[in-house]
Design a protein around this motif. Structure first.
Motif, short mmCIF file in Angstrom:
data_model
loop_
_atom_site.label_atom_id
_atom_site.label_comp_id
_atom_site.label_asym_id
_atom_site.label_seq_id
_atom_site.Cartn_x
_atom_site.Cartn_y
_atom_site.Cartn_z
N ALA A 1 0.82 -1.21 0.00
CA ALA A 1 0.00 0.00 0.00
C ALA A 1 0.86 1.26 0.00
O ALA A 1 0.55 2.23 -0.71
CB ALA A 1 -0.93 0.00 1.20
N GLY B 1 0.09 -1.49 -9.05
CA GLY B 1 -0.91 -0.88 -8.21
C GLY B 1 -1.44 0.39 -8.84
O GLY B 1 -1.35 0.59 -10.06
N THR B 2 -1.96 1.28 -8.04
CA THR B 2 -2.50 2.54 -8.54
C THR B 2 -1.47 3.66 -8.53
O THR B 2 -1.72 4.74 -9.08
CB THR B 2 -3.70 2.96 -7.68
OG1 THR B 2 -3.32 2.96 -6.30
CG2 THR B 2 -4.87 2.01 -7.89
N LYS C 1 -9.58 -6.81 -9.88
CA LYS C 1 -8.21 -7.30 -9.89
C LYS C 1 -8.03 -8.35 -10.98
O LYS C 1 -8.93 -9.13 -11.26
CB LYS C 1 -7.87 -7.91 -8.52
CG LYS C 1 -7.92 -6.92 -7.37
CD LYS C 1 -7.66 -7.61 -6.04
CE LYS C 1 -7.74 -6.63 -4.88
NZ LYS C 1 -7.52 -7.30 -3.57
N ALA D 1 -3.14 0.67 -4.17
CA ALA D 1 -3.97 -0.54 -4.18
C ALA D 1 -3.50 -1.48 -5.28
O ALA D 1 -3.48 -1.10 -6.45
CB ALA D 1 -5.44 -0.17 -4.41
N ARG E 1 -3.59 -3.91 -8.24
CA ARG E 1 -4.66 -4.12 -9.23
C ARG E 1 -4.40 -5.32 -10.14
O ARG E 1 -5.33 -5.98 -10.57
CB ARG E 1 -4.81 -2.87 -10.10
CG ARG E 1 -5.14 -1.60 -9.31
CD ARG E 1 -6.52 -1.66 -8.72
NE ARG E 1 -7.55 -1.59 -9.77
CZ ARG E 1 -8.82 -1.93 -9.60
NH1 ARG E 1 -9.22 -2.40 -8.44
NH2 ARG E 1 -9.68 -1.82 -10.59
#
Length: 352
Positions: A138, A243-244, A222, A143, A145
C-alpha cells in the motif's frame, strides 16, 4: 529444545532437496525415509546419519519416533498418504499441488479434527521478502490491481514424472502454475474468481501439459496473468505487481538467486524493485530483504514452530492460503480440460 522428528515419504527429486534442510535445522531432524522398495530408502538415508530406511509409507507412519511426515509422493497418491498420516496423529507437510481443492478440504477437515498441522510445501512464502513486500504494498504502489508471473525451467525429459499424466495430471500447470496462483493469493489477495481464459500446450507423445498461459479476473477488478512451462529454453521467474501508484517486480520470485535450491550466488542480493512515475532504469529502487537461511530451511523451521505453538488461528491462515491457491489452480485446469474436450483428439483421457 527437543527437535521435531520428521519422516519423508518418497525419495524423488524434491525429497532430495528438502532432506538436507531438515537435517541441518535447529528445530527438526530427519528420523526416517520410506520408499516403495527398501533399497531406494537405504540409498537415500546413506548420507543422513541417524535416519532409518523404511519400506512403504505405512511402516513409516506407524513409527513412534516420527512426529511429522513430509509427503513427497506423486500428486495422485498425496491425499491417500496424507490422510493416513493425519489419522495416525502425525503432523503433515505436503508437497504441492494437491489433486483438487476438494481433496485438500478433506485433508484440512481431518487435520482440524485431530488438532494437527497441515502445511503445503510452498517455500517462497517463507522467505522474509514475501512478508516485507506484502506489508509495503500500500505504501509503495497504492492498491494492488494486477499481477503478472512468468515461470519457466528448461525441461524435456519425458522419463520424468512431470510427463506422466497418470501421476501428475496437471503437468506444468500443477508444477509451475501453483507458484503463480500462490503469488496471486499473497499479493493480490482476491476473494472470488469471476472470469478466466487459458491456453495450454501438450507434449505430443505423452499428452502432458508442458506450457500454459492465461488471464484471470477477480473481484474488485483485480486481474492476474500467468505464463508457465518447460519450453522457453531458459530459467525465468519474473513477477510484477501493479498498483494505482507504482509497480513492484522480482526476477526470482520462486527460487531466489541467492540461495534457492539449484542456485548459490552469495553476491546476488534478494529483494524486489520499486518503480513509480516516469522513473528510468537507473532510478529504480532495489529494496533488499536479506535472510541468513534459505527459504527451504525457513519453511522447515516455521513448520516446526507452527506445531509447537499450537496457534489455531495461525494454522487457519496457512490452510486458507493453500485452499485458495488450489481453487484458482483447479479453475485453470478445468478450463484446459473443457477446451480439450471441445477439440477432438486433444483430451488425453479420451485415449485411455
Amino acid at each position: 529444545m527437543t527437535k521435531m522428528n520428521i519422516g519423508i515419504i518418497g525419495t524423488g527429486f524434491i525429497a532430495k532437496i528438502l532432506a538436507p534442510q531438515i537435517q541441518s535445522s535447529n528445530k527438526a531432524r530427519l528420523a526416517a525415509v520410506s520408499s516403495r522398495t527398501l533399497a531406494k530408502a537405504e540409498k537415500f538415508v546413506a548420507n543422513y546419519p541417524g535416519a532409518v530406511a523404511v519400506e512403504g509409507a505405512d511402516q513409516l507412519i506407524a513409527r513412534d519416533d516420527v512426529d511429522a511426515v513430509y509427503v513427497a509422493t506423486p500428486t495422485a497418491a498425496k491425499e491417500d498418504v496424507a490422510s493416513r498420516a493425519l489419522a495416525a496423529g502425525k503432523q503433515v507437510l505436503i508437497e504441492k499441488p494437491l489433486h483438487s481443492a476438494e481433496s485438500f478440504k478433506r485433508l484440512s477437515a481431518l487435520a482440524r479434527e485431530k488438532g494437527l498441522v497441515l502445511m503445503d510445501a510452498t517455500h517462497f512464502v517463507h522467505h522474509p521478502r514475501t512478508a516485507a513486500m506484502r506489508e509495503r504494498l500500500a505504501d509503495l504502489i497504492g492498491a494492488p490491481r494486477s499481477l503478472h508471473t512468468m515461470f519457466y525451467f528448461p525441461f524435456s525429459d519425458r522419463e520424468n514424472i512431470r510427463f506422466d499424466p497418470t501421476n501428475e495430471p496437471m503437468g506444468a500447470v500443477g508444477d509451475m502454475g501453483w507458484y503463480s496462483m500462490r503469488a496471486v493469493v499473497e499479493y493480490l489477495a482476491p476473494n472470488t474468481l469471476e472470469d478466466i481464459k487459458v491456453f495450454a500446450e501438450r507434449d505430443p507423445q505423452s499428452g502432458a501439459v508442458i506450457r500454459s498461459t492465461g488471464v484471470l479476473k477477480f473481484d474488485a477488478g483485480k486481474t492476474a496473468t500467468f505464463d508457465v512451462g518447460y519450453t522457453a529454453g531458459a530459467a525465468v521467474m519474473d513477477l510484477t505487481v501493479a498498483g494505482t501508484s507504482g509497480i513492484l517486480t522480482q526476477d526470482d520470485f520462486v527460487l531466489d538467486w541467492h540461495s534457492g535450491f539449484g542456485f548459490d550466488n552469495p553476491d546476488i542480493q534478494t529483494g524486489f524493485v520499486h518503480r513509480s512515475g516516469m522513473a528510468t532504469r537507473n532510478e529504480f529502487a532495489f529494496i533488499e530483504t536479506p535472510s541468513e537461511r534459505s527459504q527451504h530451511a525457513l519453511m522447515i523451521d516455521n513448520f516446526a514452530d507452527l506445531i509447537r505453538n499450537g496457534d489455531a488461528a495461525e494454522r487457519e491462515i496457512w490452510l486458507s492460503a493453500t485452499e485458495k491457491t488450489q481453487v484458482f489452480l483447479d479453475a485453470i485446469w478445468q478450463e484446459i480440460q473443457t477446451q480439450a474436450r471441445a477439440v477432438p483428439g486433444t483430451d488425453p483421457s479420451s485415449k485411455k
